[in-house]
Design a protein around this motif. Structure first.
Motif: not given
Length: 203
Positions: A119-123, A132-138
């Motif tokens: 949901x954080x990515x979708x938001x 834009x491209x949205x990607x999960x990072x650490x």
């Protein structure tokens, strides 16, 4: 204003070759008593997405059986042995994916990813109007899942071999929004040891 719609494509077609010859499929390994692939699907179904598509291939009937009773769209990728590109293409070609403003690509073997992360990515994707491209990072290191806007669908359909979305992101010319979801972005389980270390049980 209409919110950008997101379809989730779960890649569950791979051969899991690093699990050794014992025939144990990592996606059927159980976490808290639930097969990993079902856990991934439930995580996706809990998110604010329009649809959830699962791309199957290797040991398709067992994977589908583990997902029994869930509201999913199954896409079979007979060409799964050629690598990840064929599974991305299969997922992106589905009707549900084609009608979405963005496609969240999720690997089925990431036990740490939660609905809150999705949901954080979708938001974040909606905050940039799906442009834009949205990607999960650490800690700044790119991981998964990734949301690709609709404008990149054609680029995905041209992929070949064992490549994922990373090359497309690099050459897309689109802005990239990073969302830090912590270690979960980088935790996938490819070997029996990694399954056990992540808290899974091999049946």
């Amino acid at each position: 204003m209409r919110k950008a719609s997101v379809a989730i494509v779960i890649l569950a077609a791979g051969k899991a070759s690093r699990m050794g010859e014992g025939g144990k499929h990592k996606l059927l390994a159980e976490f808290d008593g639930v097969p990993l692939v079902r856990r991934s699907a439930l995580t996706a179904l809990g998110a604010d997405a329009a649809s959830v598509i699962v791309v199957t291939g290797h040991r398709r009937s067992e994977i589908e059986a583990a997902l029994d009773g869930l509201t999913l769209t199954f896409i079979d990728n007979p060409d799964y042995a050629s690598g990840m590109a064929s599974s991305l293409i299969a997922g992106f070609s589905s009707m549900d994916a084609d009608s979405a403003d963005g496609i969240l690509v999720m690997l089925a073997d990431m036990p740490g990813i939660s609905t809150t992360h999705l949901d954080a990515l979708i938001s974040a994707f909606r905050n940039v109007d799906g442009k834009a491209v949205v990607r999960a990072v650490s800690r700044g290191k790119p991981g998964n899942p990734v949301i690709l806007p609709r404008s990149l669908n054609h680029a995905v359909l041209r992929l070949k071999g064992d490549v994922g979305a990373r090359d497309i992101i690099a050459t897309s010319g689109l802005p990239v929004v990073d969302v830090d979801v912590g270690d979960a972005a980088l935790l996938d389980v490819d070997t029996p040891d990694e399954v056990l270390a992540a808290g899974g049980a091999l049946n």
